[in-house]
Write a protein that holds these residues in place. Structure first.
Motif, mmCIF file in Angstrom:
data_model
loop_
_atom_site.group_PDB
_atom_site.id
_atom_site.type_symbol
_atom_site.label_atom_id
_atom_site.label_comp_id
_atom_site.label_asym_id
_atom_site.label_seq_id
_atom_site.Cartn_x
_atom_site.Cartn_y
_atom_site.Cartn_z
ATOM 1 N N SER A 15 1.516 -0.127 -9.833
ATOM 2 C CA SER A 15 2.851 -0.070 -9.231
ATOM 3 C C SER A 15 2.682 0.496 -7.824
ATOM 4 O O SER A 15 3.286 1.495 -7.450
ATOM 5 C CB SER A 15 3.817 0.772 -10.063
ATOM 6 N N ILE A 16 1.822 -0.182 -7.047
ATOM 7 C CA ILE A 16 1.531 0.295 -5.692
ATOM 8 C C ILE A 16 2.822 0.331 -4.870
ATOM 9 O O ILE A 16 3.065 1.257 -4.110
ATOM 10 C CB ILE A 16 0.479 -0.613 -4.997
ATOM 11 N N GLY A 17 3.654 -0.704 -5.011
ATOM 12 C CA GLY A 17 4.946 -0.694 -4.314
ATOM 13 C C GLY A 17 4.858 -1.107 -2.858
ATOM 14 O O GLY A 17 5.586 -0.577 -2.005
ATOM 15 N N LEU A 18 3.979 -2.066 -2.575
ATOM 16 C CA LEU A 18 3.874 -2.658 -1.226
ATOM 17 C C LEU A 18 3.611 -1.628 -0.123
ATOM 18 O O LEU A 18 4.205 -1.697 0.956
ATOM 19 C CB LEU A 18 5.128 -3.493 -0.888
ATOM 20 N N ALA A 19 2.717 -0.673 -0.403
ATOM 21 C CA ALA A 19 2.297 0.254 0.659
ATOM 22 C C ALA A 19 1.630 -0.557 1.762
ATOM 23 O O ALA A 19 0.716 -1.337 1.499
ATOM 24 C CB ALA A 19 1.307 1.267 0.086
ATOM 25 N N ASN A 20 2.123 -0.399 2.996
ATOM 26 C CA ASN A 20 1.520 -1.130 4.118
ATOM 27 C C ASN A 20 2.025 -0.511 5.418
ATOM 28 O O ASN A 20 3.040 0.182 5.426
ATOM 29 C CB ASN A 20 1.852 -2.627 4.038
ATOM 30 N N PRO A 21 1.318 -0.769 6.527
ATOM 31 C CA PRO A 21 1.680 -0.077 7.784
ATOM 32 C C PRO A 21 2.871 -0.681 8.515
ATOM 33 O O PRO A 21 3.266 -0.148 9.565
ATOM 34 C CB PRO A 21 0.401 -0.235 8.629
ATOM 35 N N GLY A 22 3.440 -1.779 8.007
ATOM 36 C CA GLY A 22 4.597 -2.391 8.678
ATOM 37 C C GLY A 22 4.173 -3.443 9.704
ATOM 38 O O GLY A 22 3.016 -3.505 10.127
ATOM 39 N N GLN A 46 5.264 3.697 2.306
ATOM 40 C CA GLN A 46 4.304 4.590 1.640
ATOM 41 C C GLN A 46 3.903 4.046 0.279
ATOM 42 O O GLN A 46 2.872 4.401 -0.263
ATOM 43 C CB GLN A 46 4.948 5.964 1.387
ATOM 44 N N GLY A 47 4.754 3.239 -0.294
ATOM 45 C CA GLY A 47 4.537 2.789 -1.664
ATOM 46 C C GLY A 47 5.086 3.792 -2.654
ATOM 47 O O GLY A 47 5.738 4.777 -2.276
ATOM 48 N N ASN A 48 4.816 3.574 -3.921
ATOM 49 C CA ASN A 48 5.366 4.434 -4.980
ATOM 50 C C ASN A 48 4.522 5.688 -5.166
ATOM 51 O O ASN A 48 3.338 5.703 -4.825
ATOM 52 C CB ASN A 48 5.441 3.639 -6.289
ATOM 53 N N PRO A 49 5.117 6.734 -5.741
ATOM 54 C CA PRO A 49 4.333 7.954 -5.980
ATOM 55 C C PRO A 49 3.264 7.708 -7.052
ATOM 56 O O PRO A 49 3.429 6.830 -7.889
ATOM 57 C CB PRO A 49 5.384 8.947 -6.495
ATOM 58 N N PRO A 50 2.182 8.519 -7.015
ATOM 59 C CA PRO A 50 1.153 8.386 -8.056
ATOM 60 C C PRO A 50 1.639 9.001 -9.371
ATOM 61 O O PRO A 50 2.562 9.825 -9.335
ATOM 62 C CB PRO A 50 -0.022 9.176 -7.479
ATOM 63 N N PRO A 51 1.036 8.656 -10.500
ATOM 64 C CA PRO A 51 0.016 7.621 -10.652
ATOM 65 C C PRO A 51 0.600 6.224 -10.508
ATOM 66 O O PRO A 51 1.694 5.955 -11.002
ATOM 67 C CB PRO A 51 -0.528 7.849 -12.080
ATOM 68 N N PRO A 64 5.981 7.380 -20.098
ATOM 69 C CA PRO A 64 5.344 6.271 -19.373
ATOM 70 C C PRO A 64 4.248 6.795 -18.443
ATOM 71 O O PRO A 64 4.414 7.840 -17.800
ATOM 72 C CB PRO A 64 6.497 5.641 -18.588
ATOM 73 N N THR A 65 3.135 6.085 -18.354
ATOM 74 C CA THR A 65 1.983 6.557 -17.587
ATOM 75 C C THR A 65 2.216 6.472 -16.086
ATOM 76 O O THR A 65 1.874 7.395 -15.347
ATOM 77 C CB THR A 65 0.742 5.709 -17.959
ATOM 78 N N LEU A 66 2.786 5.371 -15.640
ATOM 79 C CA LEU A 66 3.004 5.211 -14.202
ATOM 80 C C LEU A 66 4.252 5.983 -13.783
ATOM 81 O O LEU A 66 5.253 6.006 -14.518
ATOM 82 C CB LEU A 66 3.191 3.728 -13.853
ATOM 83 N N ALA A 67 4.192 6.581 -12.602
ATOM 84 C CA ALA A 67 5.324 7.386 -12.147
ATOM 85 C C ALA A 67 6.610 6.556 -12.097
ATOM 86 O O ALA A 67 7.689 7.058 -12.390
ATOM 87 C CB ALA A 67 5.015 7.964 -10.761
ATOM 88 N N ARG A 68 6.476 5.290 -11.724
ATOM 89 C CA ARG A 68 7.670 4.456 -11.625
ATOM 90 C C ARG A 68 7.955 3.709 -12.941
ATOM 91 O O ARG A 68 8.747 2.772 -12.979
ATOM 92 C CB ARG A 68 7.495 3.467 -10.470
ATOM 93 N N MET A 69 7.244 4.083 -13.975
ATOM 94 C CA MET A 69 7.405 3.505 -15.305
ATOM 95 C C MET A 69 6.796 2.113 -15.390
ATOM 96 O O MET A 69 5.745 1.943 -15.971
ATOM 97 C CB MET A 69 8.875 3.474 -15.723
ATOM 98 N N TRP A 70 7.454 1.088 -14.809
ATOM 99 C CA TRP A 70 6.959 -0.278 -14.932
ATOM 100 C C TRP A 70 5.828 -0.542 -13.946
ATOM 101 O O TRP A 70 5.782 0.061 -12.882
ATOM 102 C CB TRP A 70 8.070 -1.305 -14.655
ATOM 103 N N GLY A 71 4.986 -1.470 -14.308
ATOM 104 C CA GLY A 71 3.946 -1.899 -13.373
ATOM 105 C C GLY A 71 3.706 -3.380 -13.516
ATOM 106 O O GLY A 71 4.377 -4.063 -14.298
ATOM 107 N N GLY A 72 2.749 -3.882 -12.763
ATOM 108 C CA GLY A 72 2.392 -5.299 -12.838
ATOM 109 C C GLY A 72 0.990 -5.427 -13.410
ATOM 110 O O GLY A 72 0.041 -4.809 -12.916
ATOM 111 N N LEU A 73 0.870 -6.217 -14.456
ATOM 112 C CA LEU A 73 -0.425 -6.391 -15.131
ATOM 113 C C LEU A 73 -1.223 -7.481 -14.439
ATOM 114 O O LEU A 73 -0.689 -8.551 -14.125
ATOM 115 C CB LEU A 73 -0.173 -6.764 -16.600
#
Ligand code: FMN
Length: 311
Positions: free
Chosen positions: A70-77, A53-58, A204-213
């Motif tokens: 911080s999408i978190g590799l959301a993908n269908p598998g 599912q990836g990470n929760p929003p935002p 922190p703005t992103l739900a998971r705190m860290w992100g990738g720039l």
């Protein structure tokens, strides 16, 4: 006549411009563009063994000259990818680079084996550098990189790119570990670990705190990593990714040593950009009377483009 073709990784790329993994998903929405004009290649969103599912929003926020995700590799598998996505990708007249990741050695080996056998998979890209999932990105250290690349190359002969993180003091030992274990080339770089804070709440703005720039903000960082790797490994195929948003940044990436250049975030704002860059690159080379794109690659290591033109 200007020749943009690139022969690397056992493939003939019509030109050096690729979609990098993620921002364009599986690239299928851009199918009409692929059919109308050539583009070097398409790197898919990273596929994992099971759906995510990836990470929760935002999970996406803007940043000066870029964005933090911080999408978190959301993908269908893997199964869904093979059944639903790959058959459509096979129809596109471009080189297909399939990005994949797994959390352990067994997963990487199994995925590499299955994907390497699948029709339509031209190149594999092992994502060792996502900053948005549990644990440390494997390419933060040479030992983990070595272990996972070994597992992948044990399972397949399909050319494998190791996609590395820019968040290391020295990328060369990590790259060396990947190459020693049979990686055919390097993709440099993934996003740069970053943080944003909401000024009205102090959180922190992103739900998971860290992100990738990503985006223009990271161009100098990506250029440095590509340059360092090219200097250390003069013959190795390198895909340069990070901050390429226009012709100037694409030229810099080639000059630093990128055989192929990936466009990431910029495609989300301007889907036609990669195709336009091919036209602009051709015109630029033509005006300078440089007959082949390959003459440009790594010219910053050889005294610059004017030296390159006369040799
Ligand atoms: C929304 C988004 C999703 C991404 N997803 C992936 C991914 O699934 N796998 C991967 O290896 N890189 C992923 N990336 C990283 C890009 O492929 C690229 O390495 C990075 O964004 C730097 O390039 P850029 O500055 O041109 O965007 C993603 C980047 C963005 C912005």
């Amino acid at each position: 006549m200007v020749d943009l073709a690139v022969s690397r990784l056992g493939q003939s790329f019509a030109n050096p411009v690729l979609l990098s993994s993620g921002p364009a998903g599986f690239g299928l929405e851009l199918a009409p563009l692929f059919r109308s004009k050539p583009l070097g290649g398409l790197t898919t969103k990273t596929v994992t063994p099971s759906p995510r599912q990836g990470n929760p929003p935002p999970r996406l926020v803007d940043a000066p000259a870029g964005a933090l995700n911080s999408i978190g590799l959301a993908n269908p598998g893997l199964d869904e990818f093979l059944a639903q996505v790959l058959p459509e990708l096979r129809e596109l007249p471009t080189v297909r680079l399939i990005s994949f990741a797994a959390s352990d050695v067994q997963g990487v080996e199994a995925m590499a084996g299955v994907l390497g056998e699948a029709a339509g998979v031209d190149v594999l890209e092992l994502n060792l550098s996502c900053p948005n999932v549990e644990g440390r990105p494997p390419s933060w250290d040479s030992a983990s990189t070595r272990e996972l690349v070994r597992a992948a190359t044990r399972a397949t002969c399909t050319p494998l790119l190791a996609k590395l993180s820019p968040d290391v003091t020295d990328v060369v030992p990590v790259a060396a570990a990947a190459l020693e274990e049979g990686a055919a080339g390097l993709t440099l770089v993934n996003t740069v670990r970053g943080l944003r804070i909401q000024r009205d709440t102090g959180r922190p703005t992103l739900a998971r705190m860290w992100g990738g720039l990503s985006g223009a903000a990271i161009l100098p960082i990506a250029l440095a990593r590509v340059f360092e790797a090219r200097r250390a490994f003069p013959e190795v195929p390198i895909v340069g990714v990070g901050g390429v948003t226009d012709l100037g940044s694409l030229l810099e990436m080639a000059m630093a040593g990128a055989d192929l250049v990936g466009i990431g975030l910029a495609v989300m704002c301007d889907p036609e950009l990669p195709w336009r860059l091919c036209v602009e690159l051709k015109q630029w080379l033509c005006r300078r009377r440089i007959s082949r794109y390959s003459q440009l690659v790594g010219c910053a290591h050889r005294g610059g483009v004017d030296v390159c033109r006369t040799c």
